[in-house]
Design a protein around this motif. Structure first.
Motif, PDB file in Angstrom:
ATOM      1  N   ARG A  66     -14.532  37.052  -0.809  1.00  0.00           N
ATOM      2  CA  ARG A  66     -15.723  36.225  -0.562  1.00  0.00           C
ATOM      3  C   ARG A  66     -16.733  37.035   0.244  1.00  0.00           C
ATOM      4  N   ASP A  67     -17.983  36.942  -0.181  1.00  0.00           N
ATOM      5  CA  ASP A  67     -19.073  37.606   0.539  1.00  0.00           C
ATOM      6  C   ASP A  67     -19.303  36.840   1.835  1.00  0.00           C
ATOM      7  N   SER A  70     -23.108  35.167   2.054  1.00  0.00           N
ATOM      8  CA  SER A  70     -23.499  34.065   1.166  1.00  0.00           C
ATOM      9  C   SER A  70     -22.339  33.132   0.818  1.00  0.00           C
ATOM     10  N   GLY A  71     -21.122  33.583   0.990  1.00  0.00           N
ATOM     11  CA  GLY A  71     -19.966  32.770   0.652  1.00  0.00           C
ATOM     12  C   GLY A  71     -19.612  32.822  -0.823  1.00  0.00           C
ATOM     13  N   ASP A  72     -20.303  33.678  -1.575  1.00  0.00           N
ATOM     14  CA  ASP A  72     -20.030  33.794  -3.008  1.00  0.00           C
ATOM     15  C   ASP A  72     -18.696  34.500  -3.241  1.00  0.00           C
ATOM     16  N   GLN A  73     -18.060  34.140  -4.339  1.00  0.00           N
ATOM     17  CA  GLN A  73     -16.800  34.761  -4.716  1.00  0.00           C
ATOM     18  C   GLN A  73     -17.103  36.031  -5.515  1.00  0.00           C
ATOM     19  N   ILE A  74     -16.462  37.150  -5.102  1.00  0.00           N
ATOM     20  CA  ILE A  74     -16.644  38.430  -5.776  1.00  0.00           C
ATOM     21  C   ILE A  74     -15.319  38.794  -6.432  1.00  0.00           C
ATOM     22  N   THR A  75     -15.358  39.031  -7.739  1.00  0.00           N
ATOM     23  CA  THR A  75     -14.167  39.398  -8.484  1.00  0.00           C
ATOM     24  C   THR A  75     -14.318  40.831  -8.947  1.00  0.00           C
TER      25      THR A  75
END
Length: 87
Positions: A66-67, A70-75
């Motif tokens: 997770r970033d 921003s809380g975005d999920q990074i795969t």
């Protein structure tokens, strides 16, 4: 050299060894040449088959993070086809 080359060598060797009946004066033994070509064809066929089967092995590694900003999920996904470990 591939699987087809191995099959072709075996076929040509079989034709020379079993189908030809030519007398070359004892200098060249066509039966022996045919057997040598068939043996070489089998070796080429087996080596090609091993290399094809080895090339088909696949290793996949996936990492999910997770970033923090921003809380975005990074795969992140890495794949290697030759079987070597991923760095």
């Amino acid at each position: 050299m591939g699987i087809g080359t191995g099959i072709a060598l075996v076929a040509i060797g079989a034709i020379i060894a079993f189908a030809l009946n030519v007398d070359l004066g004892g200098a060249v033994n066509l039966d022996l040449i045919g057997y040598i070509l068939m043996a070489a064809g089998v070796v080429v066929f087996l080596i090609s088959l091993v290399l094809v089967m080895r090339r088909r092995s696949t290793v996949t590694q996936q990492r999910v993070t997770r970033d923090p900003a921003s809380g975005d999920q990074i795969t992140e996904r890495r794949t290697r086809d030759n079987g070597e470990p991923l760095a």
